[in-house]
Every structure is written in C-alpha cells, then in structure tokens.
Design a protein around this motif. Structure first.
Motif, short mmCIF file in Angstrom:
data_model
loop_
_atom_site.label_atom_id
_atom_site.label_comp_id
_atom_site.label_asym_id
_atom_site.label_seq_id
_atom_site.Cartn_x
_atom_site.Cartn_y
_atom_site.Cartn_z
N THR A 70 0.83 -1.19 0.00
CA THR A 70 0.00 0.00 0.00
C THR A 70 0.87 1.25 0.00
OG1 THR A 70 -0.11 0.31 2.40
CG2 THR A 70 -1.67 -1.26 1.41
N VAL A 71 0.24 2.38 -0.17
CA VAL A 71 0.95 3.65 -0.09
C VAL A 71 1.56 3.83 1.29
CG1 VAL A 71 -1.14 4.92 0.57
CG2 VAL A 71 0.75 6.13 -0.54
N ARG A 129 5.05 2.10 1.51
CA ARG A 129 6.10 2.85 0.83
C ARG A 129 6.43 4.15 1.55
NH1 ARG A 129 2.95 1.27 -4.41
NH2 ARG A 129 4.08 -0.60 -5.09
#
Length: 263
Positions: free
Chosen positions: A46-47, A50
């Motif tokens: 998922t964002v 990261r």
C-alpha cells in the motif's frame, strides 16, 4: 545535535516515530487501496508501506548515512560502516488492509554476525518493543515494562503461534503440525506481533517458513534480548530468512526443534 549524539536506539526510535506518522493516516480508511506484488498469489503493498519506508530512510540519511539499508519496498543501499539497518515498514500488510492491529513496523540493526538491535512497533495500539544491548523493554498504554520470556519447558504446556495455517510447503506444514499436536494452544494470523508476545512472556513458540531477512531480523534481536532463542529448523542462524523457530527458552526450543527436524 551531531549524528554521534544519537545512539543506535535513539535512531531506531526516530525511525519508528516517522513510520507511525506515515502509516496511521491510512489505517482503517475507506480510500486505502492495495496493489498485488505477486502474479501467482497475493502479496499486497500500500501507499502506507512505501511512505513508511521512505520516512525511515530519510532518518537514516540524516543520522546514519554511513550505514547500509535493506528494506522490503526499496531494496538494498550499500553503506561503508559494515552495519545494515533492516526495515519492514509494515509486516503484515494483509492484516493492515483488513483492519486488524497485529501488523507492525520492524527495525533491525545488523553487522556481520547478524542482528543485535530490534524494534517491533505497533502504531495503532501505541506499543513499542525494543531489544538490544542493555535493553529489553516495551512501552504502551500502561507505561513501560521490562521484557522477559517464559520458562515453559514442556510442549504440552506451550502456546504456539504462526501467521498462516498452511505455513509453507506441504512438508513444512507436516513438520509444524507435529509440534502443534503436542502444544497446549495453537493460534494463527498475528504476523510480527506473535514475536513481540514471545519477548513479552505471553507466548512460547513461533514457527514460520518462507521468510525474508526483513521479516525476522528485528524479532531475532528482540527475543534474544528478552532471554529467548531464534534459529532455523535445524538450529542454525535464521537471520537470512527461510524457516524460523522462535522460542522462549532453550528447553522449549530443543523440544520443538526435535519434532521439526523429523522427516
């Protein structure tokens, strides 16, 4: 303050704080999307994964630029110090996207002998487990407490955890089931939180397979600092990943290892 003014533990805390700030705005939100990193299975990212790793790398760029980095999402960055920070920004992304609070941020510091400092941080519950030279403690909603593994010696008294019921290959599953058949209680699905519970004296054994270095190095350092032991299924070092047996003490480790070694 200079870089040298920050201890390795200070740096780890700063990374954990940065990861928390990056992750929590995305947890249990309707807008969260997960990409699949596997063509033949499901390995979500998922964002938040990261963003958390980028935030931790930014801390290292400022405070430990000479150290190497091994991270799940952005790979390896070589250093000059002989030391490597091993990062898993969200261990348990499947749990994260499901809304369960058993995922965590994993931070380890390793040298040529393996990991010697480990942090497991659970941002949502506010729990942080730290283990390394001269430290084995956790902080959480009830304050700070020292960590000490259990003294359970017999498998029939043991609490056993693993993340996935299928564990690994059919042969690895069979090995796990030999231990589970002897244990008092077997539980599933807690990802890195199970290793934290070993260090906290709540769980006796964690058995897993198919691990990467960033999955296991922080748990190794944490559990060892709290009095436990982590090896592969042959009793060898586990910091390169693969199969792992985490145990509260040498006696319960030996009992589980004997069953895992059987073909």
């Amino acid at each position: 303050m200079t870089q040298a003014a920050f201890s390795d533990l200070d740096v780890a805390h700063r990374m954990a704080d940065a990861a928390r700030a990056a992750i929590l705005p995305h947890f249990r939100t309707a807008s969260l999307n997960a990409e699949n990193k596997l063509a033949g299975g499901f390995d979500p990212v998922t964002v938040a994964d990261r963003a958390a790793e980028q935030a931790m790398r930014a801390v290292l760029a400022e405070l430990r630029p000479e150290d190497g980095i091994l991270g799940e999402e952005f790979g390896t960055e070589q250093g000059s110090s002989g030391r490597t920070w091993v990062l898993d920004p969200i261990d348990g992304t499947r749990g994260f996207i499901s809304g369960t609070p058993t995922w965590g941020v994993l931070i380890a510091l390793a040298d040529e002998n393996g990991p010697f400092l480990g942090v497991i941080d659970q941002p949502y519950t506010g729990e942080r487990f730290c283990g390394g030279p001269d430290i084995a403690s956790m902080t959480g909603p009830l304050g700070e407490h020292s960590l000490q593994t259990r003294t359970t010696a017999a498998l029939e008294d043991a609490i056993l955890f693993t993340t996935f019921p299928e564990v690994g290959t059919p042969e690895e599953r069979a090995s796990f089931e030999r231990v589970a058949a002897c244990a008092k209680l077997t539980r599933y699905g807690t990802d890195c939180y199970a290793y934290a519970l070993v260090a906290a004296g709540q769980v006796d054994l964690v058995i897993e397979a198919g691990l990467n270095p960033y999955d296991i190095q922080a748990p190794i350092a944490l559990i060892q600092a709290a009095g436990g032991i982590v090896t592969d299924w042959q009793g060898n070092p586990a910091h390169n990943g693969g199969r792992a047996l985490a145990a509260a003490n040498a006696e319960i480790h030996a009992a589980a290892l004997e069953l895992l070694r059987q073909s």
